[in-house]
Design a protein around this motif. Structure first.
Motif, PDB file in Angstrom:
ATOM      1  N   THR A  19      -5.532   8.799   5.944  1.00  0.00           N
ATOM      2  CA  THR A  19      -4.711   9.632   5.063  1.00  0.00           C
ATOM      3  C   THR A  19      -3.249   9.191   5.129  1.00  0.00           C
ATOM      4  OG1 THR A  19      -4.191  11.289   6.749  1.00  0.00           O
ATOM      5  CG2 THR A  19      -6.203  11.645   5.460  1.00  0.00           C
ATOM      6  N   ILE A  20      -2.540   9.483   4.072  1.00  0.00           N
ATOM      7  CA  ILE A  20      -1.114   9.154   4.031  1.00  0.00           C
ATOM      8  C   ILE A  20      -0.359   9.952   5.086  1.00  0.00           C
ATOM      9  CG2 ILE A  20       0.970   9.321   2.624  1.00  0.00           C
ATOM     10  CD1 ILE A  20      -0.743   8.565   0.217  1.00  0.00           C
ATOM     11  N   ALA A  53       2.644   0.440   8.619  1.00  0.00           N
ATOM     12  CA  ALA A  53       2.403   1.810   8.158  1.00  0.00           C
ATOM     13  C   ALA A  53       2.922   1.990   6.730  1.00  0.00           C
ATOM     14  CB  ALA A  53       3.063   2.817   9.095  1.00  0.00           C
ATOM     15  N   GLU A  54       4.095   1.425   6.442  1.00  0.00           N
ATOM     16  CA  GLU A  54       4.647   1.517   5.091  1.00  0.00           C
ATOM     17  C   GLU A  54       3.737   0.812   4.088  1.00  0.00           C
ATOM     18  OE1 GLU A  54       8.536  -0.147   5.592  1.00  0.00           O
ATOM     19  OE2 GLU A  54       9.380   1.751   6.330  1.00  0.00           O
ATOM     20  N   GLU A  59      -0.456   1.111  -0.198  1.00  0.00           N
ATOM     21  CA  GLU A  59      -1.807   0.813  -0.681  1.00  0.00           C
ATOM     22  C   GLU A  59      -2.569   2.090  -0.982  1.00  0.00           C
ATOM     23  OE1 GLU A  59      -3.531  -1.624   2.355  1.00  0.00           O
ATOM     24  OE2 GLU A  59      -2.248  -3.328   1.875  1.00  0.00           O
ATOM     25  N   MET A  60      -2.420   3.090  -0.138  1.00  0.00           N
ATOM     26  CA  MET A  60      -3.111   4.363  -0.361  1.00  0.00           C
ATOM     27  C   MET A  60      -2.594   5.042  -1.627  1.00  0.00           C
ATOM     28  SD  MET A  60      -3.341   6.006   3.412  1.00  0.00           S
ATOM     29  CE  MET A  60      -4.588   5.516   4.577  1.00  0.00           C
ATOM     30  N   ARG A  62      -1.276   3.553  -4.220  1.00  0.00           N
ATOM     31  CA  ARG A  62      -1.736   2.769  -5.354  1.00  0.00           C
ATOM     32  C   ARG A  62      -3.187   3.120  -5.691  1.00  0.00           C
ATOM     33  NH1 ARG A  62      -0.809  -3.273  -4.568  1.00  0.00           N
ATOM     34  NH2 ARG A  62      -1.894  -2.665  -2.687  1.00  0.00           N
ATOM     35  N   GLU A  63      -4.028   3.310  -4.671  1.00  0.00           N
ATOM     36  CA  GLU A  63      -5.414   3.684  -4.899  1.00  0.00           C
ATOM     37  C   GLU A  63      -5.534   5.080  -5.507  1.00  0.00           C
ATOM     38  OE1 GLU A  63      -8.223   1.863  -4.631  1.00  0.00           O
ATOM     39  OE2 GLU A  63      -6.857   0.194  -4.254  1.00  0.00           O
ATOM     40  N   ASP A  64      -4.640   5.990  -5.127  1.00  0.00           N
ATOM     41  CA  ASP A  64      -4.660   7.348  -5.678  1.00  0.00           C
ATOM     42  C   ASP A  64      -4.291   7.347  -7.154  1.00  0.00           C
ATOM     43  OD1 ASP A  64      -5.480   8.536  -3.370  1.00  0.00           O
ATOM     44  OD2 ASP A  64      -3.504   9.266  -2.775  1.00  0.00           O
ATOM     45  N   VAL A  65      -3.441   6.427  -7.568  1.00  0.00           N
ATOM     46  CA  VAL A  65      -2.985   6.365  -8.951  1.00  0.00           C
ATOM     47  C   VAL A  65      -4.088   5.841  -9.851  1.00  0.00           C
ATOM     48  CG1 VAL A  65      -1.333   5.255 -10.506  1.00  0.00           C
ATOM     49  CG2 VAL A  65      -0.575   6.120  -8.295  1.00  0.00           C
ATOM     50  N   ARG A  66      -4.902   4.944  -9.336  1.00  0.00           N
ATOM     51  CA  ARG A  66      -5.968   4.336 -10.148  1.00  0.00           C
ATOM     52  C   ARG A  66      -7.056   5.278 -10.452  1.00  0.00           C
ATOM     53  NH1 ARG A  66      -6.539  -1.590  -7.425  1.00  0.00           N
ATOM     54  NH2 ARG A  66      -4.461  -2.256  -7.931  1.00  0.00           N
TER      55      ARG A  66
END
Length: 66
Positions: A19-20, A53-54, A59-60, A62-66
């Motif tokens: 998780t973020i 971590a950044e 990446e997380m 970016r995956e949520d936006v897709r």
């Protein structure tokens, strides 16, 4: 626990992050350790964890936006 052992533990925890929020917590821990660390080697390891971590948070997101 030595600083090096703590850094290794944080580095391993980063590999298991899902998780973020968890990545942000690791980022905060490594940032704090970087400030209070006495050796340049430990400061550099902390900086590496912060950057990883950044990158992971990016990446997380970016995956949520897709």
């Amino acid at each position: 626990m030595s600083e090096l052992a703590k850094l290794d533990k944080i580095h391993r925890a980063l590999a298991e992050v899902t998780t973020i929020t968890a990545a942000k917590e690791i980022h905060a821990q490594a940032s704090a350790m970087r400030v209070y660390s006495n050796s340049l080697e430990d400061k550099n390891k902390c900086a590496e964890i912060v950057i990883r971590a950044e990158r992971l948070m990016g990446e997380m997101l970016r995956e949520d936006v897709r």
